[in-house]
Design a protein around this motif. Structure first.
Motif, PDB file in Angstrom:
ATOM      1  N   ARG A 188       0.785  -1.108   0.150  1.00  0.00           N
ATOM      2  CA  ARG A 188      -0.059   0.040   0.042  1.00  0.00           C
ATOM      3  C   ARG A 188       0.879   1.240   0.165  1.00  0.00           C
ATOM      4  NH1 ARG A 188      -2.237   3.844   3.242  1.00  0.00           N
ATOM      5  NH2 ARG A 188      -0.803   3.039   4.966  1.00  0.00           N
ATOM      6  N   THR A 189       1.803   1.366   0.953  1.00  0.00           N
ATOM      7  CA  THR A 189       2.807   2.295   0.797  1.00  0.00           C
ATOM      8  C   THR A 189       3.550   2.542  -0.341  1.00  0.00           C
ATOM      9  OG1 THR A 189       4.535   0.965   1.979  1.00  0.00           O
ATOM     10  CG2 THR A 189       3.237   2.537   3.241  1.00  0.00           C
ATOM     11  N   TRP A 190       4.009   1.400  -1.088  1.00  0.00           N
ATOM     12  CA  TRP A 190       4.555   1.694  -2.488  1.00  0.00           C
ATOM     13  C   TRP A 190       3.573   2.238  -3.396  1.00  0.00           C
ATOM     14  CZ3 TRP A 190       6.824  -4.114  -2.776  1.00  0.00           C
ATOM     15  CH2 TRP A 190       7.694  -4.214  -1.921  1.00  0.00           C
ATOM     16  N   ALA A 191       2.479   1.818  -3.335  1.00  0.00           N
ATOM     17  CA  ALA A 191       1.266   2.355  -4.239  1.00  0.00           C
ATOM     18  C   ALA A 191       1.262   3.767  -4.175  1.00  0.00           C
ATOM     19  CB  ALA A 191       0.153   1.355  -4.231  1.00  0.00           C
ATOM     20  N   ARG A 192       1.190   4.144  -3.257  1.00  0.00           N
ATOM     21  CA  ARG A 192       0.777   5.527  -2.499  1.00  0.00           C
ATOM     22  C   ARG A 192       2.095   6.466  -2.610  1.00  0.00           C
ATOM     23  NH1 ARG A 192      -3.971   5.587   1.835  1.00  0.00           N
ATOM     24  NH2 ARG A 192      -5.128   4.175   0.861  1.00  0.00           N
ATOM     25  N   GLY A 193       3.352   5.876  -2.987  1.00  0.00           N
ATOM     26  CA  GLY A 193       4.555   6.616  -3.029  1.00  0.00           C
ATOM     27  C   GLY A 193       4.904   7.149  -1.650  1.00  0.00           C
ATOM     28  N   MET A 194       4.371   6.485  -0.494  1.00  0.00           N
ATOM     29  CA  MET A 194       4.875   6.819   0.688  1.00  0.00           C
ATOM     30  C   MET A 194       6.126   6.360   1.096  1.00  0.00           C
ATOM     31  SD  MET A 194       1.166   6.486   2.461  1.00  0.00           S
ATOM     32  CE  MET A 194       1.650   6.180   4.239  1.00  0.00           C
ATOM     33  N   ARG A 195       6.586   5.197   0.468  1.00  0.00           N
ATOM     34  CA  ARG A 195       7.684   4.638   0.613  1.00  0.00           C
ATOM     35  C   ARG A 195       8.404   3.971  -0.773  1.00  0.00           C
ATOM     36  NH1 ARG A 195       7.391  -0.171   4.835  1.00  0.00           N
ATOM     37  NH2 ARG A 195       9.377  -0.262   4.203  1.00  0.00           N
ATOM     38  N   GLY A 196       9.599   3.585  -0.766  1.00  0.00           N
ATOM     39  CA  GLY A 196       9.905   3.041  -1.972  1.00  0.00           C
ATOM     40  C   GLY A 196      10.476   4.233  -3.087  1.00  0.00           C
ATOM     41  N   PRO A 197      11.063   3.681  -4.261  1.00  0.00           N
ATOM     42  CA  PRO A 197      11.514   4.559  -5.479  1.00  0.00           C
ATOM     43  C   PRO A 197      10.196   5.297  -5.954  1.00  0.00           C
ATOM     44  CG  PRO A 197      11.526   2.448  -6.184  1.00  0.00           C
ATOM     45  CD  PRO A 197      10.886   2.177  -4.894  1.00  0.00           C
ATOM     46  N   GLY A 198       9.006   5.209  -5.967  1.00  0.00           N
ATOM     47  CA  GLY A 198       8.172   5.828  -6.684  1.00  0.00           C
ATOM     48  C   GLY A 198       7.931   5.233  -7.976  1.00  0.00           C
ATOM     49  N   GLY A 199       6.877   5.420  -8.581  1.00  0.00           N
ATOM     50  CA  GLY A 199       6.715   5.186 -10.145  1.00  0.00           C
ATOM     51  C   GLY A 199       6.017   3.632 -10.180  1.00  0.00           C
ATOM     52  N   PHE A 200       5.139   3.386  -8.803  1.00  0.00           N
ATOM     53  CA  PHE A 200       4.329   2.320  -8.771  1.00  0.00           C
ATOM     54  C   PHE A 200       3.117   2.468  -9.997  1.00  0.00           C
ATOM     55  CE2 PHE A 200       1.448  -0.886  -7.349  1.00  0.00           C
ATOM     56  CZ  PHE A 200       2.371  -1.814  -6.621  1.00  0.00           C
ATOM     57  N   PRO A 201       2.938   1.312 -10.698  1.00  0.00           N
ATOM     58  CA  PRO A 201       1.874   1.393 -11.813  1.00  0.00           C
ATOM     59  C   PRO A 201       0.579   1.952 -11.327  1.00  0.00           C
ATOM     60  CG  PRO A 201       3.169  -0.635 -11.632  1.00  0.00           C
ATOM     61  CD  PRO A 201       3.431  -0.237 -10.478  1.00  0.00           C
ATOM     62  N   MET A 202      -0.057   2.763 -12.135  1.00  0.00           N
ATOM     63  CA  MET A 202      -1.382   3.372 -11.859  1.00  0.00           C
ATOM     64  C   MET A 202      -2.353   1.982 -11.828  1.00  0.00           C
ATOM     65  SD  MET A 202      -1.484   6.480 -11.323  1.00  0.00           S
ATOM     66  CE  MET A 202      -3.172   7.011 -11.606  1.00  0.00           C
ATOM     67  N   PRO A 203      -3.502   2.129 -10.837  1.00  0.00           N
ATOM     68  CA  PRO A 203      -4.446   1.015 -10.957  1.00  0.00           C
ATOM     69  C   PRO A 203      -5.066   1.006 -12.337  1.00  0.00           C
ATOM     70  CG  PRO A 203      -4.469   2.286  -9.002  1.00  0.00           C
ATOM     71  CD  PRO A 203      -3.460   3.123  -9.984  1.00  0.00           C
ATOM     72  N   VAL A 204      -5.633  -0.177 -12.455  1.00  0.00           N
ATOM     73  CA  VAL A 204      -6.446  -0.217 -13.704  1.00  0.00           C
ATOM     74  C   VAL A 204      -7.960  -0.102 -13.435  1.00  0.00           C
ATOM     75  CG1 VAL A 204      -4.827  -1.659 -15.014  1.00  0.00           C
ATOM     76  CG2 VAL A 204      -6.805  -2.783 -13.625  1.00  0.00           C
ATOM     77  N   GLY A 205      -8.238  -0.172 -12.090  1.00  0.00           N
ATOM     78  CA  GLY A 205      -9.616   0.255 -11.558  1.00  0.00           C
ATOM     79  C   GLY A 205      -9.850  -0.260 -10.085  1.00  0.00           C
ATOM     80  N   THR A 206     -11.036  -0.227  -9.662  1.00  0.00           N
ATOM     81  CA  THR A 206     -11.423  -0.062  -8.130  1.00  0.00           C
ATOM     82  C   THR A 206     -12.410  -0.989  -8.028  1.00  0.00           C
ATOM     83  OG1 THR A 206     -10.322   2.045  -7.630  1.00  0.00           O
ATOM     84  CG2 THR A 206     -11.733   1.185  -6.313  1.00  0.00           C
ATOM     85  N   VAL A 207     -12.558  -1.864  -7.295  1.00  0.00           N
ATOM     86  CA  VAL A 207     -13.617  -2.845  -7.004  1.00  0.00           C
ATOM     87  C   VAL A 207     -14.080  -2.593  -5.645  1.00  0.00           C
ATOM     88  CG1 VAL A 207     -12.922  -4.563  -8.514  1.00  0.00           C
ATOM     89  CG2 VAL A 207     -12.102  -4.548  -6.060  1.00  0.00           C
ATOM     90  N   GLY A 208     -15.392  -2.887  -5.383  1.00  0.00           N
ATOM     91  CA  GLY A 208     -16.014  -2.637  -4.225  1.00  0.00           C
ATOM     92  C   GLY A 208     -16.349  -1.260  -3.548  1.00  0.00           C
ATOM     93  N   GLY A 209     -16.355  -0.864  -2.407  1.00  0.00           N
ATOM     94  CA  GLY A 209     -16.643   0.529  -2.023  1.00  0.00           C
ATOM     95  C   GLY A 209     -17.312   0.607  -0.752  1.00  0.00           C
ATOM     96  N   GLY A 210     -18.272   1.331  -0.361  1.00  0.00           N
ATOM     97  CA  GLY A 210     -18.836   1.325   0.960  1.00  0.00           C
ATOM     98  C   GLY A 210     -18.129   2.262   1.846  1.00  0.00           C
ATOM     99  N   ALA A 211     -18.501   1.941   3.208  1.00  0.00           N
ATOM    100  CA  ALA A 211     -17.892   3.134   4.007  1.00  0.00           C
ATOM    101  C   ALA A 211     -16.275   2.988   4.195  1.00  0.00           C
ATOM    102  CB  ALA A 211     -18.337   2.675   5.465  1.00  0.00           C
TER     103      ALA A 211
END
Length: 238
Positions: free
Chosen positions: A96-119
């Motif tokens: 999760r931190t890689w994906a959000r750029g909070m840790r690591g070298p950055g440049g994690f791939p963009m998501p192709v979509g989002t599933v689910g939802g709710g609160a």
């Protein structure tokens, strides 16, 4: 490193005994699976081998060996952060931190979509091939097997769309058996118009087909009127 590809097939059931016998006899190099009715076959190629060509050839063999089957397309391996974490042995929070750029070298791939939802919000999903490439390039992971890239899978789908079926082979056999070369040429010209969606093309070709509706020597009893079905299907596919 080998490249593994999977292809989704419709129109067959792995519970069908005759189908299983054909697979064993003619398609035993492919690995078949069925999950919730979704049938796929898989194989892999060595490094340096064109995976698009390999997948296209496998699809051609399947269509020819299993009449009535249909190639849906290349299967995309979709993963969530939890899936990535499980595959590479790290925590979900790390991914999760890689994906959000909070840790690591950055440049994690963009998501192709989002599933689910709710609160709690939705869950991001990625193509595994893109995540895998990032892990190799940015985190030094080494894999024994890779997935086809997004570009390669799109190329596969393009090839699948034009893969010849049994009907195509039958049509070519019937066409080659025609004794009148001039008539065959006329049909070819008019069928080109037909494929472009012209009603005039269909009207011109139909009488020609009707005149050739008898059995043709050398085609094992195949009737040339199979071309009616062939052209109708090709017109719908345009």
């Amino acid at each position: 490193m080998r490249t593994k590809f999977s292809v989704v097939v419709d129109g067959i059931k792995l519970s069908d005994v005759p189908t299983l016998m054909v697979m064993q006899d003619q398609l035993d190099d492919l690995v078949w699976s069925s999950i919730n009715g979704r049938v796929t076959f898989s194989s892999s190629v060595a490094e340096g081998v064109d995976v698009v060509c390999a997948a296209s050839e496998a699809a051609r063999r399947v269509l020819y060996a299993l009449p009535g089957s249909n190639i849906v397309g290349a299967e995309r391996d979709i993963v969530s952060a939890a899936d990535v974490a499980e595959r590479i042995g790290v925590s979900r929070e790390t991914v999760r931190t890689w994906a959000r750029g909070m840790r690591g070298p950055g440049g994690f791939p963009m998501p192709v979509g989002t599933v689910g939802g709710g609160a709690r919000g939705g869950t991001d999903i990625w193509y595994w091939c893109e995540v895998q490439a990032w892990l190799e390039a940015k985190r030094g992971f080494v894999f024994d097997e890779r997935s086809p890239s997004v570009v390669e899978m799109a190329a596969m789908d393009g090839h699948f769309k034009h893969a010849p079926t049994v009907l195509d082979h039958q049509f070519r056999s019937a066409q080659s058996a025609w004794t009148s070369q001039a008539e065959a040429t006329t049909f070819k010209q008019k069928s080109t118009v037909l494929r472009n969606g012209s009603p005039e093309g269909w009207a011109t070709v139909s009488p020609l087909i009707a005149r050739r509706s008898g059995s043709v020597p050398g085609t094992r009893g195949l009737k040339v009127d199979v071309s009616v079905v062939y052209m109708h299907q090709r017109m719908k596919a345009q």
